[in-house]
Design an enzyme around this catalytic site. Sequence first.
Site, mmCIF file in Angstrom:
data_model
loop_
_atom_site.group_PDB
_atom_site.id
_atom_site.type_symbol
_atom_site.label_atom_id
_atom_site.label_comp_id
_atom_site.label_asym_id
_atom_site.label_seq_id
_atom_site.Cartn_x
_atom_site.Cartn_y
_atom_site.Cartn_z
ATOM 1 N N CYS B 143 25.806 -18.845 22.339
ATOM 2 C CA CYS B 143 26.508 -18.543 21.086
ATOM 3 C C CYS B 143 28.025 -18.635 21.197
ATOM 4 O O CYS B 143 28.737 -18.478 20.203
ATOM 5 C CB CYS B 143 26.078 -17.175 20.594
ATOM 6 S SG CYS B 143 24.290 -17.123 20.431
ATOM 7 N N HIS B 274 32.377 -11.503 16.798
ATOM 8 C CA HIS B 274 31.083 -12.191 16.831
ATOM 9 C C HIS B 274 30.116 -11.416 15.919
ATOM 10 O O HIS B 274 29.488 -11.990 15.050
ATOM 11 C CB HIS B 274 30.590 -12.238 18.275
ATOM 12 C CG HIS B 274 29.418 -13.119 18.494
ATOM 13 N ND1 HIS B 274 29.376 -14.418 18.053
ATOM 14 C CD2 HIS B 274 28.209 -12.901 19.105
ATOM 15 C CE1 HIS B 274 28.209 -14.958 18.398
ATOM 16 N NE2 HIS B 274 27.490 -14.057 19.022
ATOM 17 N N HIS B 308 23.548 -15.994 11.628
ATOM 18 C CA HIS B 308 23.985 -16.450 12.946
ATOM 19 C C HIS B 308 23.633 -17.931 13.073
ATOM 20 O O HIS B 308 22.468 -18.296 13.161
ATOM 21 C CB HIS B 308 23.308 -15.640 14.044
ATOM 22 C CG HIS B 308 23.969 -15.827 15.386
ATOM 23 N ND1 HIS B 308 24.842 -16.878 15.643
ATOM 24 C CD2 HIS B 308 23.908 -15.104 16.534
ATOM 25 C CE1 HIS B 308 25.265 -16.795 16.887
ATOM 26 N NE2 HIS B 308 24.715 -15.726 17.453
#
Lengths: 209, 379
Positions: B143, B274, B308
């Site tokens: 990620c 994040h 996400h």
Amino acid sequence: MGTDKAISGYVQIKGGRVMYNNSLFFEMPDAEPVVFFNDIYKALNINYPKFFKMDNLCKVVFLAVEVLLKDVSLRDKYKPEETGIVFSNANSSLDTDIRYFQSSLEAPSPALFVYTLPNVAIGELCIRHGIKGETACFVFDIFDALFQAWYADTLLETCGIKACISGWADFYDGKFEAFFYLVETGSDNLSIKHNSENIDKLYNQVWKN
Amino acid sequence: MNRVFLASDNIVSPLGLSTADNYIAVKEGKTGIALHHKTELWGDPFYASLLASLPAFENHAGYTRFERMCILSIQNALSGTSVRLDDKDTVFILSTTKGNISLLTDKPVSPQTRSRIALHSTAKTVAAYFNAVNMPLVISNACISGVLAVLLAKRLLKAGKYKHAVVTGADELSYFIMSGFRSLHAVSNEPCKPFDKKRDGITLGEGAATMILTTDESLAACPQKIAIGDGVSTNDANHISGPSRTGAELGFAVAETLKQNHLQPAQISFISAHGTATVYNDEMESKAFESAQLADVPLHSLKGHFGHTLGAAGVIESLITIYSLRDALVLPNMNYDEYGVSGKVNISRSVTKTGKHYALKTASGFGGCNASIVYSSIN
């Protein structure tokens, strides 16, 4: 820049052999990967049960770096954030991706899913060797010594890294290879300067041996 | 050392097909997350940020959906600049976690499928559409891929290796990804609630985004030029699928990023965190920002708007960060009611004006990786 950076060790796993600094560390021709990996593990005389949970890509990366660092303690020489890792490969985690996907059709396996990212191999190295510096994972069709050398140099020159584990490993459909080397700044042993020519030479030389 | 500027950009997401459309939608509090019933992705209805059918483009036949997402985003970004990919001074960087993984089926993988899934060949296919001359670079680092790809471009350009970089982050939501995160019990049954007390997991999303960077200041996008700062990545050395318990490693990356950019915490306008909305990730981030002396700096996660988007996240969220920096605004953290982390952070709750010119973008991911970078607006 670049004159004080040296390759202080290297390892290659390929064709049933494990070569360490150009001498044979372990050999087992024509073995199944799982047998070959388990026997290298035994030859290393270590106790690290997590090894047996890893997927095959992580296993070959782990073993290569275990051999590379068998005579060096990064923990003793450097702070955790002073070591970095540059890792690249060709097939990403495809071998495990396929295994995970097959499991998912019946019951998705979380134990396999966590290995469906190639950088997890870096994560395993960081846990094992206490490495907290900058790391990165790239995908190339073939080993690219020029890029690999440039990125490691960049980390060493601008990112506070003093030692860098750099290399290439692939595992797909039972075929595998690994090639890793350690680059250090201010090393006493400057016999192998860190540059793409030397990296290419080592990558090919060890293989022909 | 060369300075690096943003020349052009694009976001392809359920919120729009340009960065401007996406930015306006986010500013208006809209989300791409909706309840879907697509049995090819999951048996039961689920929340996700999914792209509807993609617009056609010239010669689009023969490309996979993932490749079309990338090509669309790059094409739109290229239309706003004179930078071209068929130029020896331009490098193409692809950030993705799973690329064409949706090509996996229950049949054995043919050599053709394997080659199509291999990320380096996917990148070459996309690059060839634009007649790119240089070999593309691929980052697949969970990620943090998107932030790391921008950082790679910045370093290549700063060192003079190329004059321009086209950085594309993309991931497609597939059954592979959906079933995997479900198997880890990481997906919420509601739209994700980053940093909230009742957060209980991620919402998955998909999208593609492109940042075209250049060292040629005359090509920098107007009205307000954006400079790409330096950044740092670290590893937790703790767990392959769980974050650090202390946040020390992300905290170190953030503190080093400020140091490299010669910035004090008080100069940072806001943090685009994040913020995946898993219990442990957001907890870790809160400790990290507090340890880096950023407890008072407004913070948000954009996951409530985009879900996400994995390999696209770092690029999509960087662009929203940059557009709000240009707009001198700090955006709120979506789906947020109650403080739910133990570290001290300043969760942004409304659109507010800012007079500061720097913003921090961070990312963390599987494999214990963290990355952070600074963007600045130049008057």
